[in-house]
Design a protein around this motif. Structure first.
Motif, mmCIF file in Angstrom:
data_model
loop_
_atom_site.group_PDB
_atom_site.id
_atom_site.type_symbol
_atom_site.label_atom_id
_atom_site.label_comp_id
_atom_site.label_asym_id
_atom_site.label_seq_id
_atom_site.Cartn_x
_atom_site.Cartn_y
_atom_site.Cartn_z
ATOM 1 N N ASP A 89 -5.516 2.941 11.990
ATOM 2 C CA ASP A 89 -4.065 2.746 11.988
ATOM 3 C C ASP A 89 -3.476 3.558 13.130
ATOM 4 O O ASP A 89 -4.002 4.622 13.470
ATOM 5 N N ASP A 90 -2.383 3.057 13.733
ATOM 6 C CA ASP A 90 -1.759 3.768 14.854
ATOM 7 C C ASP A 90 -0.495 4.522 14.436
ATOM 8 O O ASP A 90 0.278 4.969 15.291
ATOM 9 N N GLU A 91 -0.265 4.666 13.115
ATOM 10 C CA GLU A 91 0.864 5.454 12.625
ATOM 11 C C GLU A 91 0.363 6.836 12.221
ATOM 12 O O GLU A 91 -0.221 6.987 11.135
ATOM 13 N N PRO A 92 0.564 7.860 13.057
ATOM 14 C CA PRO A 92 -0.022 9.188 12.790
ATOM 15 C C PRO A 92 0.345 9.765 11.430
ATOM 16 O O PRO A 92 -0.510 10.349 10.758
ATOM 17 N N GLN A 93 1.607 9.611 11.007
ATOM 18 C CA GLN A 93 2.021 10.192 9.726
ATOM 19 C C GLN A 93 1.302 9.527 8.562
ATOM 20 O O GLN A 93 0.868 10.192 7.618
ATOM 21 N N LEU A 94 1.175 8.197 8.630
ATOM 22 C CA LEU A 94 0.485 7.481 7.554
ATOM 23 C C LEU A 94 -0.992 7.851 7.528
ATOM 24 O O LEU A 94 -1.570 8.069 6.461
ATOM 25 N N GLY B 206 2.003 2.372 -2.778
ATOM 26 C CA GLY B 206 1.856 3.657 -3.457
ATOM 27 C C GLY B 206 0.430 4.155 -3.305
ATOM 28 O O GLY B 206 -0.515 3.364 -3.322
ATOM 29 N N MET B 207 0.273 5.440 -3.167
ATOM 30 C CA MET B 207 -1.060 6.005 -3.003
ATOM 31 C C MET B 207 -1.981 5.688 -4.189
ATOM 32 O O MET B 207 -3.172 5.417 -3.987
ATOM 33 N N PRO B 208 -1.479 5.684 -5.450
ATOM 34 C CA PRO B 208 -2.371 5.332 -6.558
ATOM 35 C C PRO B 208 -2.961 3.924 -6.414
ATOM 36 O O PRO B 208 -4.143 3.705 -6.730
ATOM 37 N N GLU B 209 -2.148 2.960 -5.933
ATOM 38 C CA GLU B 209 -2.685 1.617 -5.761
ATOM 39 C C GLU B 209 -3.718 1.586 -4.637
ATOM 40 O O GLU B 209 -4.763 0.940 -4.758
ATOM 41 N N LEU B 210 -3.434 2.277 -3.545
ATOM 42 C CA LEU B 210 -4.410 2.329 -2.460
ATOM 43 C C LEU B 210 -5.732 2.898 -2.953
ATOM 44 O O LEU B 210 -6.804 2.355 -2.669
ATOM 45 N N VAL C 42 -5.590 10.473 5.043
ATOM 46 C CA VAL C 42 -6.732 11.381 5.210
ATOM 47 C C VAL C 42 -6.658 12.527 4.209
ATOM 48 O O VAL C 42 -7.655 12.872 3.555
ATOM 49 N N ILE C 43 -5.475 13.135 4.059
ATOM 50 C CA ILE C 43 -5.320 14.251 3.113
ATOM 51 C C ILE C 43 -5.641 13.810 1.691
ATOM 52 O O ILE C 43 -6.396 14.471 0.962
ATOM 53 N N ASN C 44 -5.048 12.670 1.280
ATOM 54 C CA ASN C 44 -5.255 12.203 -0.086
ATOM 55 C C ASN C 44 -6.703 11.810 -0.344
ATOM 56 O O ASN C 44 -7.245 12.070 -1.426
ATOM 57 N N LEU C 45 -7.338 11.191 0.625
ATOM 58 C CA LEU C 45 -8.731 10.783 0.439
ATOM 59 C C LEU C 45 -9.667 11.984 0.390
ATOM 60 O O LEU C 45 -10.588 12.038 -0.437
ATOM 61 N N ARG C 46 -9.444 12.947 1.262
ATOM 62 C CA ARG C 46 -10.305 14.128 1.252
ATOM 63 C C ARG C 46 -10.131 14.942 -0.025
ATOM 64 O O ARG C 46 -11.088 15.553 -0.518
ATOM 65 N N GLU C 47 -8.906 14.965 -0.562
ATOM 66 C CA GLU C 47 -8.678 15.650 -1.842
ATOM 67 C C GLU C 47 -9.505 15.019 -2.951
ATOM 68 O O GLU C 47 -9.862 15.704 -3.924
#
Length: 228
Positions: free
Chosen positions: A8-13, A104-108, A18-23
């Motif tokens: 993805d080319d959206e740095p914030q997203l 939403g992050m839960p759906e992802l 990355v943070i949520n997946l690594r957690e």
């Protein structure tokens, strides 16, 4: 540990994913464009690819096609493109699932987990059901090969899962709920439209007349049935 490539080319997203997946104990790599994604996919060999379609150097559809030349890695598209035509193009190219932005992050996380399971899952098929022949096509379930009119038909991993479940229950109704549970890992009704897209794609690939299928039958409001 499951390795995920975020494209993805959206740095914030990207940072948020990355943070949520690594957690959640995923091993994560990222790429800002299609070229970097293809290079990373070949180098790190991810277990799942999260792919945006609107990349700065090439369309995400072309990234999917390029990956499918040599890899069956599960691909979850995460895109702002909401139209059904875009979704069908992505699925036709070889994507396994499609999630529209914003999400939403839960759906992802749920979609990602389901796609990752499908990448390693196997379906138990009896020996006498391993090869199915009809007048229009031949399916070798164990070898993951489909042929129609003397030509090999490429199906995505998710399409194989749907087809295998129907073949395993040939002649019997398979409910929408069961297909959603076994293929996607849950039975939420909003997934029904995605299931219909996959069935339509299977018919286009296998049926002589997709608008009047002889083998992949819809039982309105209930589910689907495979007739050999």
């Amino acid at each position: 540990m499951t390795r995920v490539l975020v494209v993805d080319d959206e740095p914030q997203l990207v940072r948020s994913m990355v943070i949520n997946l690594r957690e959640r104990k995923y091993d994560v790599d990222s790429a800002p464009d299609g070229g970097a994604a293809l290079e990373a996919a070949e180098g790190v060999r991810p277990d799942v690819v999260l792919l945006d379609l609107g990349l700065p150097d090439m369309d995400g559809i072309d990234v999917i096609k390029s990956l499918r030349v040599w890899s069956q890695v599960p691909i979850l598209v995460v895109s702002a493109r909401h139209g059904s035509e875009e979704k069908i193009q992505a699925l036709d190219a070889g994507a396994d699932d499609y999630l529209t932005k914003p999400f939403g992050m839960p759906e992802l996380l749920a979609r990602l987990a389901a796609v990752a399971r499908r990448g390693t899952a196997t379906v138990s098929v009896a020996v006498d059901e391993a090869v199915v022949e009809t007048e229009e096509f031949t399916i070798d379930v164990l070898a993951k090969k489909a042929r129609r009119g003397g030509k090999t038909i490429r199906l995505t991993p998710t399409e194989w899962r749907v087809l295998e479940l129907l073949i395993r229950s040939k002649g019997r109704l398979v409910s929408q709920r069961r297909l959603l549970q076994e293929v996607w890992g849950f039975s939420h009704g909003s997934r029904n439209s995605c299931l219909r897209v996959y069935m339509a794609h299977l018919r286009r690939n296998l049926e002589a007349d997709p608008s009047h299928p002889r083998h992949l039958i819809t039982v309105s409001g209930l589910g689907f049935r495979f007739e050999p």
